[in-house]
Write an enzyme that holds these catalytic residues in place. Structure first.
Site, PDB file in Angstrom:
ATOM      1  N   LYS A 221       0.828  -1.205   0.000  1.00 45.65           N
ATOM      2  CA  LYS A 221       0.000   0.000   0.000  1.00 45.65           C
ATOM      3  C   LYS A 221       0.859   1.251   0.000  1.00 45.65           C
ATOM      4  CE  LYS A 221      -4.033  -2.199   1.925  1.00 45.65           C
ATOM      5  NZ  LYS A 221      -4.500  -2.701   3.223  1.00 45.65           N
TER       6      LYS A 221
ATOM      7  N   LYS B 299      -8.514 -14.495 -12.689  1.00 44.24           N
ATOM      8  CA  LYS B 299      -9.330 -14.269 -11.514  1.00 44.24           C
ATOM      9  C   LYS B 299     -10.413 -13.234 -11.794  1.00 44.24           C
ATOM     10  CE  LYS B 299      -8.717 -12.947  -6.747  1.00 44.24           C
ATOM     11  NZ  LYS B 299      -8.059 -11.869  -6.064  1.00 44.24           N
TER      12      LYS B 299
ATOM     13  N   LYS C 155     -12.995  -7.035  -8.978  1.00 43.29           N
ATOM     14  CA  LYS C 155     -13.453  -5.682  -9.241  1.00 43.29           C
ATOM     15  C   LYS C 155     -12.360  -4.897  -9.959  1.00 43.29           C
ATOM     16  CE  LYS C 155     -14.417  -1.509  -6.655  1.00 43.29           C
ATOM     17  NZ  LYS C 155     -13.601  -0.903  -5.608  1.00 43.29           N
TER      18      LYS C 155
END
Ligand code: TRP
Length: 329
Positions: free
Chosen positions: A111, A194, A197
């Site tokens: 992140k 996969k 979103k």
């Protein structure tokens, strides 16, 4: 009866991949365990969402889970931010969490790389908050995917460290809830491995039937096999994998045979596939449309859930404060 705690990310609607992945197991789990399901809305603050979209996201996720079968009669369903005790335990656990171990967490490093202008302390201490979520209810088991295993390992370490430091056998060390064979991985319709979103290839449980038909029609195919019994390219294999999840075995076999004989017509297969996906999603979608306009119901579920979760959490905090030396005169 084991205690299960499961945190749900408040980003993004549920798609077919979530459904055949964890969600169906969540639904089954409710009968054999005491389950706490909560929406991790405090965790979502690490990316600084604007308040309007934060609320909308929480609602979407809550509605999707309820519609899919997470049952407030069986489980305790709540919002993380409704339980101040979680924030309090997080604060205490942070006193025993070290910069070095937090900074080398994989999710933190990832992140930090993705949002270099917003490497806040909440991001760093994400694992402590997650540990607080879990041990506050003395969870035995936590259903987590591969990407969360390190966080669960840290949870165990924080629990053990607390016990060692204060010389108590207080917190349990939770283990991963293993679904084993039950997890079906749903690939994307774009030939990727996969459904997701962020991959932009997802079929959502809330998608209207026409939308699903459109998405399935757009799936990548080719001019068909040239030789009998030839191996399938990934993007065709993916269609079969989804079909195995949603269709009857005879249907899958029928198209396998057509493939092997080089007689497959993708347009027929897609039509069948869309139909069978819609069979799975449409009852859920109907409940989504009902629940999302029922504010009274959502209010009832979340207030009653918070009440039960706080009962468990405040008992823990009372004991933790006592153990740590915060004692009344
Ligand atoms: N970190 C989890 C995820 O990204 C969400 C989460 C927060 C969680 N707290 C939790 C999961 C506690 C299980 C238990 O998916």
């Amino acid at each position: 009866m084991d205690i299960v705690v499961s945190g749900i990310r408040s980003t993004g609607n549920l798609h077919l991949g979530n459904y055949f992945g964890a969600l169906r197991n969540f639904i089954r789990m409710q009968d054999e365990n005491k389950c706490f399901f909560f929406i991790a809305d405090i965790h979502s603050l690490t990316t600084h969402p604007d308040p309007k979209s934060l609320h909308a996201n929480v609602k979407n996720v809550l509605v999707d889970y309820l519609a899919a079968g997470i049952d407030p009669e069986k489980s305790i369903i709540y919002l993380q931010s409704d339980i101040p005790e979680i924030a309090e335990l997080y604060l205490y656990l942070n006193m025993h969490a070290y910069l070095g171990e937090l900074a080398k967490t994989t999710s933190f490093k990832e992140k930090a790389r993705k949002q270099p202008d917003n490497i806040n302390a909440g991001l760093l201490t994400y694992p402590t908050l997650m540990a607080a979520d879990i041990i506050i209810h003395h969870a035995d088991k936590v259903p987590v995917g591969k990407d969360q295993e390190q966080h669960l390992e840290m949870t165990r370490r924080f629990a053990r460290r607390f016990n060692n430091f204060y010389g108590v056998e207080y917190f349990k060390e939770p283990v991963a809830y293993n679904f084993g064979q039950e997890l079906i991985k749903i690939p994307g319709l774009d030939g990727s491995g996969k459904m997701g979103k962020s991959e932009g290839n997802a079929i959502y449980l809330s998608d209207a039937p026409e939308e699903i038909e459109k998405k399935v029609k757009r799936a990548i195919t080719d001019s068909g096999p040239k030789e009998f019994n030839s191996p399938k390219p990934d993007y065709i294999e993916n269609l079969f994998t989804i079909m195995k999840a949603v269709s009857e075995p005879e249907v899958v076999q029928h198209y396998e045979e057509l493939w092997n004989k080089c007689e497959i017509r993708y347009s027929d297969m897609k039509k069948q596939l869309a139909e069978d996906i819609i069979k799975v999603t449409s009852p859920i979608r109907e409940r989504i449309l009902e629940i999302e306009k029922d504010d009274a119901y959502l209010h009832k579920v979340t207030t009653e859930g918070a009440e039960k979760a706080r009962e468990s959490a405040s008992k823990t905090l009372k004991e933790v404060r006592q153990i740590m030396g915060f004692r009344p005169f």
